[in-house]
Design an enzyme around this catalytic site. Structure first.
Site, PDB file in Angstrom:
ATOM      1  N   LYS A   1       9.628   7.229   4.286  1.00  0.00           N
ATOM      2  CA  LYS A   1       9.078   6.886   5.600  1.00  0.00           C
ATOM      3  C   LYS A   1       9.711   5.577   6.050  1.00  0.00           C
ATOM      4  O   LYS A   1      10.272   4.810   5.259  1.00  0.00           O
ATOM      5  CB  LYS A   1       7.555   6.758   5.557  1.00  0.00           C
ATOM      6  CG  LYS A   1       7.010   5.675   4.612  1.00  0.00           C
ATOM      7  CD  LYS A   1       7.007   4.271   5.179  1.00  0.00           C
ATOM      8  CE  LYS A   1       6.450   3.258   4.202  1.00  0.00           C
ATOM      9  NZ  LYS A   1       6.663   1.844   4.647  1.00  0.00           N
TER      10      LYS A   1
ATOM     11  N   GLY B   1      10.658  -0.141  -4.483  1.00  0.00           N
ATOM     12  CA  GLY B   1      10.638  -1.477  -3.909  1.00  0.00           C
ATOM     13  C   GLY B   1      11.457  -1.636  -2.657  1.00  0.00           C
ATOM     14  O   GLY B   1      11.787  -2.753  -2.265  1.00  0.00           O
TER      15      GLY B   1
ATOM     16  N   LEU C   1      10.344   2.047   1.656  1.00  0.00           N
ATOM     17  CA  LEU C   1      10.508   3.381   2.209  1.00  0.00           C
ATOM     18  C   LEU C   1       9.440   4.356   1.711  1.00  0.00           C
ATOM     19  O   LEU C   1       9.479   5.543   2.036  1.00  0.00           O
ATOM     20  CB  LEU C   1      11.903   3.926   1.887  1.00  0.00           C
ATOM     21  CG  LEU C   1      13.061   3.124   2.494  1.00  0.00           C
ATOM     22  CD1 LEU C   1      14.405   3.645   1.975  1.00  0.00           C
ATOM     23  CD2 LEU C   1      13.032   3.188   4.018  1.00  0.00           C
ATOM     24  N   GLY C   2       8.499   3.865   0.915  1.00  0.00           N
ATOM     25  CA  GLY C   2       7.347   4.683   0.530  1.00  0.00           C
ATOM     26  C   GLY C   2       7.614   5.762  -0.482  1.00  0.00           C
ATOM     27  O   GLY C   2       6.830   6.707  -0.585  1.00  0.00           O
TER      28      GLY C   2
ATOM     29  N   GLY D   1       7.346   5.974  -3.815  1.00  0.00           N
ATOM     30  CA  GLY D   1       6.302   6.180  -4.807  1.00  0.00           C
ATOM     31  C   GLY D   1       5.070   6.835  -4.206  1.00  0.00           C
ATOM     32  O   GLY D   1       4.493   7.759  -4.788  1.00  0.00           O
ATOM     33  N   SER D   2       4.656   6.358  -3.030  1.00  0.00           N
ATOM     34  CA  SER D   2       3.498   6.945  -2.356  1.00  0.00           C
ATOM     35  C   SER D   2       3.766   8.395  -1.972  1.00  0.00           C
ATOM     36  O   SER D   2       2.887   9.257  -2.069  1.00  0.00           O
ATOM     37  CB  SER D   2       3.151   6.133  -1.107  1.00  0.00           C
ATOM     38  OG  SER D   2       2.713   4.835  -1.451  1.00  0.00           O
ATOM     39  N   SER D   3       4.994   8.676  -1.537  1.00  0.00           N
ATOM     40  CA  SER D   3       5.353  10.040  -1.174  1.00  0.00           C
ATOM     41  C   SER D   3       5.336  10.949  -2.397  1.00  0.00           C
ATOM     42  O   SER D   3       4.868  12.098  -2.336  1.00  0.00           O
ATOM     43  CB  SER D   3       6.734  10.050  -0.516  1.00  0.00           C
ATOM     44  OG  SER D   3       7.061  11.331  -0.031  1.00  0.00           O
TER      45      SER D   3
ATOM     46  N   ASP E   1      -0.329   3.912   1.646  1.00  0.00           N
ATOM     47  CA  ASP E   1       0.578   4.816   2.351  1.00  0.00           C
ATOM     48  C   ASP E   1       0.386   6.282   1.970  1.00  0.00           C
ATOM     49  O   ASP E   1       0.890   7.174   2.663  1.00  0.00           O
ATOM     50  CB  ASP E   1       2.042   4.439   2.071  1.00  0.00           C
ATOM     51  CG  ASP E   1       2.458   3.158   2.770  1.00  0.00           C
ATOM     52  OD1 ASP E   1       1.728   2.698   3.659  1.00  0.00           O
ATOM     53  OD2 ASP E   1       3.528   2.620   2.416  1.00  0.00           O
TER      54      ASP E   1
END
Length: 282
Positions: free
Chosen positions: A17, A104, A107-108, A110-112, A144
């Site tokens: 993202k 890190g 761009l998200g 890990g959350s994605s 996120d």
């Protein structure tokens, strides 16, 4: 062992993202900051494979160059489902993670990964949870995560979890990721030290990123990439960094700028998207 054989694997994407802007509105009583931001997805995605196991083990197989903790967000997402949903307690899975979104980077990734894991296991383990319930669980993993379950470009408030669908232009982007792993906690800690009247927020741009100045100060590589990209287009930092991107009207224009990147810089041409590729997945 026969009881640990993978069944037919399920292959799903986990897109990155970007934040088209990010405003820090103040600090809440619980220590988190109230945010206002606009999220879009990217064509750039990790891929995850899910193989059901007959025993309640969670295993991750890495196919990428990054160093992740043993209990990364996709493993924690699976463990959370096991704990929160009784029918999942006896289920297991092997997760094969093919990762290209740098940790890190803002761009998200890990959350994605966590969101795709929640969606995949809800399907694979036949749990029947709604997206709203999955988003509630996902918020325990990161602010996120609900966005990636929501599945649409969105204006966001709260800590990033209050979402309202929108349709911004789907621009072509050149994204550069400096060779640093930015700590979100460190960025916000220094922002608190500066205070809401400090230099970081006093010259807020309507479509800018309030974390940009402090992140560039803490991580000079981010500032260097920003300065270079701004010679080629409208550039800003995504999230808490360190990925920086510039917008273009065509793939050709973005590719032309990418071809001029200094040697050793990591750049990627991709497009912003208003729909998650799993928006209709059940």
């Amino acid at each position: 062992m026969p009881g640990n054989r993978d069944r037919t694997p399920l292959q799903l994407p986990a897109p990155a993202k970007i934040n088209r802007f990010l405003h820090v509105l103040g600090r809440r009583a619980d220590g988190f900051h109230r945010l206002e931001t606009l999220f879009q997805f990217l064509q750039w995605a990790d891929r995850l494979g899910f193989g059901a196991l007959e025993q309640p083990h969670i295993r991750r197989i890495d196919r990428h160059p990054f160093h992740l903790p043993e209990a990364d967000l996709c493993v924690r997402a699976a463990q959370l489902l096991q704990a929160a949903c009784p029918p999942a307690a006896g289920r297991g899975v092997t997760i094969t993670l093919t990762k290209t979104i740098p940790p890190g980077s803002g761009l998200g990734g890990g959350s994605s990964n966590a969101a795709t894991t929640l969606l995949a296991l809800n399907h694979l383990w036949q749990l029947g949870l709604t997206r709203a319930r999955l988003a509630q669980l996902g918020l325990q993993l990161g602010a996120d995560v609900p966005l990636f379950i929501y599945g649409r470009a969105a204006l966001a408030g709260g800590v990033g979890e209050v979402l309202k669908a929108c349709e911004p232009a789907e621009k072509w982007l050149l994204i550069c990721v400096p060779p640093v792993e930015v700590s979100t906690a460190r960025v916000f800690a220094h922002l608190r030290a500066d205070g809401p009247g400090g230099d970081d927020l006093s010259d807020r741009a309507p479509n800018g990123n309030d974390l940009e100045a402090v992140t560039a100060r803490l991580y000079p590589e981010v500032g260097q990439v920003l300065a270079w990209l701004r010679r080629h287009g409208d550039a800003r930092m995504s999230g808490s960094g360190g990925a920086v991107y510039a917008e273009f009207n065509s793939r050709a224009e973005a590719g032309s700028a990418a071809s001029a990147l200094p040697d050793g810089w990591n750049g990627r041409v991709t497009r912003a998207l208003n729909r998650h590729p799993l928006a209709d997945f059940r």
